[in-house]
Write an enzyme that holds these catalytic residues in place. Structure first.
Site: not given
Length: 401
Positions: A53, A59, A62, A134, A238, A265, A357
């Site tokens: 990219c 940005c 990433c 992107c 997700q 959750f 996560c």
């Protein structure tokens, strides 16, 4: 004087680290770094890849586009090893989502003069990169950015910013615009025409009075566990279909044979609905709109799901409540679930499947379970936020005996 050192590992945020503990940005394991230069010069090694990219690394979306897929997968697995020192669970192969597979994206828009900037923040700042490329979000979402610039140029005042949440559903794109008002006929018409021209499933706006649906041409739906779930605006999902499939497969494997399962959750039912094919499920969360969507979908399909609204941070399920269950799945936000982990550690539940996560808070909660007598059997790493340092995981804990 020369000062050239090899990179021997990657730090949690993806920076290269030498044997003597020095850091080098945008370096891969096997790269050589000349620290005599200012800034240090990186000589790429075999695990260093050309970033795909044009916006990398400015940005903030990433951090790791300079790694090969092999090096990135090893980074994800190593993140998990480091939060469980002294333990040696089986670590499954990393589930790596492909490029351009992200089905949801949150962007920022800002109008300055005659220019509309739309994109992602640079890391650690409020500056917005006006993205023209992107490699992570789905091409169908990215194709909407150019026309969105035209729409927002007409409805935003000079100096005004807005939030843009895009979700790709089975029935089309769901768009939520934050800090956009529809208090004039021309703005209302512009929004409605945009939804029609781009075949949006739904377009909503969010302001001080809450969220208002401007037009719903079709209910935005996703299929979970074989059931269509109608989504509230800007739902938590997700990030990729591939990531969700990997997480669900691991959770089902971890709960195999369990007849009574709690999904804590639970959100929209990403795990509760697939689990309900084989078990009676107690689904618990504090997110009202998501629970309502899950409850409606489960009732219409006749699934065995008992939906319960409850703040698990303040009122975790107690050991007595947990005693009737064969397995518990818990998938908390990034802060983890310390209170619920302590209740589980004091329970007699034979199997706990943790979805996380955040490897750091997972490490804390895992330690609580292990000190309570559980043994960790296996870990499934999932890297659905491709080229980011964000790694998700599933872990199966069993209580021996």
């Amino acid at each position: 004087m020369t000062d050239v050192q090899p990179i021997v590992r990657l730090a949690a945020r993806g920076d290269g680290v030498t044997a003597d503990g020095r850091f080098a940005a945008l370096a891969a394991i096997g790269d050589m770094v000349d620290f005599a230069r200012d800034p240090p010069q990186v000589v790429p090694g075999p695990e260093h890849a050309p970033p795909p990219c044009r916006h990398f690394p400015v940005c903030g979306g990433c951090q790791l586009q300079h790694l090969t897929d092999t090096a990135y997968a090893e980074f994800a697995a190593d993140r998990l090893r480091r939060v469980l020192p002294g333990l040696d669970p089986v670590i499954m192969a990393v589930a790596l989502s492909p490029p351009r597979s992200r089905r949801r994206a949150s962007l920022k828009a800002l109008k300055r003069g005659n220019k509309l900037i739309l994109g992602f923040h640079t890391e650690g700042t409020h500056k917005v990169v006006d993205v023209q490329q992107c490699e992570v979000i789905d091409a169908r979402l990215f194709a909407l950015l150019a026309p969105l610039r035209g729409l927002l140029s007409g409805v935003l005042a000079d100096g005004q910013g807005a939030g843009v949440a895009l979700t790709l559903t089975d029935t089309g794109i769901d768009l939520l615009l934050a800090n956009v008002t529809a208090d004039r006929l021309d703005r209302i018409e512009a929004l409605l025409n945009f939804a029609d021209a781009h075949d949006l499933a739904r377009l909503s706006i969010e302001g001080p009075a809450g969220t208002e649906t401007m037009v719903e041409r079709r209910p935005p739906q996703l299929t979970m566990g074989g059931i269509a779930v109608t989504l509230p605006p800007a739902p938590f999902l997700q990030a990729t279909p591939e990531g969700e499939a990997a997480l669900v497969a691991a959770v089902l494997a971890g709960c195999e044979g369990a007849a009574r399962v709690a999904d804590l959750f639970c959100g929209l039912g990403t795990f509760a609905l697939p689990l309900s094919r084989q078990a009676q499920v107690l689904a618990v969360d504090a997110a009202g709109p998501a629970l309502a969507a899950l409850n409606s979908a489960a009732r219409m399909a006749g699934r065995r799901i008992d939906v319960q609204h409850r703040d698990l941070f303040r009122r975790p399920l107690t050991p007595a409540e947990l005693a009737v269950l064969d397995a518990v799945v818990f998938d908390p936000p990034r802060a983890g679930a310390e209170a619920q982990a302590r209740a589980l550690a004091a329970s007699v539940v034979p199997v706990v499947v943790a979805v996380s996560c955040n490897p750091n808070t997972f490490g804390r909660d895992a330690k609580i379970l292990i000190e309570g007598g559980y043994r960790i059997e296996a870990l499934w790493p999932v890297a659905q936020f491709r080229w980011s340092s964000h790694v998700e995981l599933i872990a199966r804990f069993v209580r021996p005996g």
